[in-house]
Design a protein around this motif. Structure first.
Motif, PDB file in Angstrom:
ATOM      1  N   HIS A 132       0.803  -1.183  -0.006  1.00  0.00           N
ATOM      2  CA  HIS A 132      -0.027  -0.084   0.186  1.00  0.00           C
ATOM      3  C   HIS A 132       0.688   1.178  -0.096  1.00  0.00           C
ATOM      4  O   HIS A 132       1.943   1.439   0.981  1.00  0.00           O
ATOM      5  N   THR A 159       1.116   5.560  -0.342  1.00  0.00           N
ATOM      6  CA  THR A 159       0.115   6.708  -0.226  1.00  0.00           C
ATOM      7  C   THR A 159       0.716   7.691  -1.416  1.00  0.00           C
ATOM      8  O   THR A 159       1.768   7.699  -2.059  1.00  0.00           O
ATOM      9  N   LYS A 160      -0.133   8.871  -1.436  1.00  0.00           N
ATOM     10  CA  LYS A 160       0.400   9.634  -2.280  1.00  0.00           C
ATOM     11  C   LYS A 160       1.604  10.263  -2.149  1.00  0.00           C
ATOM     12  O   LYS A 160       2.415  10.658  -2.852  1.00  0.00           O
TER      13      LYS A 160
END
Length: 84
Positions: A56, A58-59
């Motif tokens: 995962h 994130t930006k």
């Protein structure tokens, strides 16, 4: 090797194999698109293996990877220009 290093290594390899634009804005966009493609490819590989360990990002992670790649590309271009 963690996911950040894997994305960075694959993206740098892809970018070095390509003709890079000289315009800073175009280079930044090329890096962004390449990182996104590499990230998508890695995700597809995880899904194809039916792995439960899907990364995962994130930006912020995406932007940090882009910044690191841009720094390395700019440094390598500067080093090539400095050598007569």
């Amino acid at each position: 090797m963690n996911i950040h290093e894997a994305i960075k290594a694959r993206a740098l390899a892809a970018l070095h194999a390509d003709n890079l634009p000289t315009n800073a804005w175009a280079l930044k966009n090329r890096v962004s698109v390449t990182v996104l493609k590499v990230k998508t490819d890695l995700l597809n590989e995880c899904l194809a293996r039916r792995s439960s360990d899907i990364p995962h990002l994130t930006k912020g992670d995406h932007k940090n990877i882009q910044r690191e790649i841009l720094k390395e590309l700019i440094a390598s271009v500067s080093a090539r220009r400095a050598v007569p």
